[in-house]
Design a protein around this motif. Structure first.
Motif, PDB file in Angstrom:
ATOM      1  N   ARG A  53      14.949  26.728 -28.432  1.00 54.59           N
ATOM      2  CA  ARG A  53      14.371  27.107 -26.844  1.00 54.59           C
ATOM      3  C   ARG A  53      15.411  27.815 -25.801  1.00 54.59           C
ATOM      4  O   ARG A  53      15.023  28.682 -25.531  1.00 54.59           O
ATOM      5  N   ARG A  54      16.275  27.830 -26.458  1.00 53.74           N
ATOM      6  CA  ARG A  54      18.094  28.358 -25.671  1.00 53.74           C
ATOM      7  C   ARG A  54      17.983  29.371 -26.184  1.00 53.74           C
ATOM      8  O   ARG A  54      18.528  30.800 -25.510  1.00 53.74           O
ATOM      9  N   ALA A  57      15.428  31.801 -25.445  1.00 53.02           N
ATOM     10  CA  ALA A  57      15.409  31.947 -23.509  1.00 53.02           C
ATOM     11  C   ALA A  57      16.509  32.828 -23.571  1.00 53.02           C
ATOM     12  O   ALA A  57      16.100  33.868 -22.577  1.00 53.02           O
ATOM     13  N   ALA A  70      10.805  34.245 -23.783  1.00 53.01           N
ATOM     14  CA  ALA A  70      11.409  32.554 -23.593  1.00 53.01           C
ATOM     15  C   ALA A  70      10.425  31.897 -23.862  1.00 53.01           C
ATOM     16  O   ALA A  70      10.519  30.189 -24.059  1.00 53.01           O
TER      17      ALA A  70
END
Length: 179
Positions: A53-54, A57, A70
Motif C-alpha cells: 500500500r505504501r 501511494a 494509489a
C-alpha cells in the motif's frame, strides 16, 4: 470471457474496490506480458509487481494523471533498459505496447480492471522500485477490481467511426483530392 468480448470490454479503470487481486490472477496477467510478441524476440522488458500500500501511494504521486495507482490493488511497472539509439527506442516502445496490451486483455478476461499511467519523475520511480539508473520506468499499470461497474462488452465505444479510421487500399481522408 471470449477474446472478442474481452477486447470490447477492456477500458481504462481508475476506480478500484479495496479487495486484493489473487496471486494466481496477478501471475497470469504478468505471464501474458512475458509471452507478448517482441521484435527479434529481444524481450528487453522487465516488470515490477507492487502490492504494498505504501509503495502504491508513492507511485501514485509520480505523475499528475496517475493518482489512481494509489487506490489500485496492485501496480505493474514496465521497465526498459536505457536505449542505445533511436531504433532501440522505437523497437522497445513497440514491444512494450504489445506487452502492456496483452496484460490489459488478460486482466479483462479475468474481470480485473487496468489503467495505464505515464511516469513523470524517473528518479523517484527508480527509488521506489529499486530500478537501476541503467533502466527507465516507462509506464505503470494499475490493476484491481473495478469499483464503478463490471467489465462488459461496450456496445457504443467512444471511438472515432470505423469508416474514418480504416482505409482500404489507400488513404481516403478528408483531404484526399480523389474523394
Amino acid at each position: 470471457m471470449e477474446t472478442w468480448d474481452a477486447i470490447r470490454a477492456r477500458r481504462n479503470v481508475r476506480r478500484y474496490r479495496p479487495d486484493a487481486v489473487s496471486d494466481e490472477h496477478l501471475r497470469q496477467i504478468l505471464e501474458a506480458g512475458r509471452r507478448a510478441p517482441s521484435g527479434g524476440n529481444r524481450q528487453h522488458w522487465d516488470f515490477v509487481l507492487v502490492t504494498d500500500r505504501r509503495q502504491l501511494a508513492d507511485l501514485g504521486a509520480i505523475w499528475q494523471g496517475g493518482q489512481y495507482i494509489a487506490a489500485a490493488a496492485a501496480s505493474i511497472a514496465l521497465v526498459l533498459p536505457q536505449p542505445r539509439d533511436e531504433q532501440a527506442v522505437l523497437l522497445d516502445q513497440f514491444d512494450l505496447g504489445q506487452a502492456t496490451y496483452a496484460m490489459m486483455l488478460a486482466a479483462t478476461d479475468l474481470g480485473i480492471g487496468t489503467g495505464h499511467s505515464l511516469v513523470g519523475d524517473q528518479d523517484k520511480a527508480r527509488a521506489i522500485l529499486g530500478v537501476p539508473q541503467t533502466h527507465v520506468v516507462s509506464y505503470l499499470l494499475g490493476v484491481g477490481h473495478p469499483a464503478d461497474r463490471p467489465l462488459r462488452p461496450i456496445v457504443t465505444p467512444k471511438r472515432r467511426p470505423f469508416d474514418e479510421v480504416v482505409h482500404f487500399g489507400r488513404w481516403q481522408g478528408k483531404d484526399d483530392p480523389t474523394r
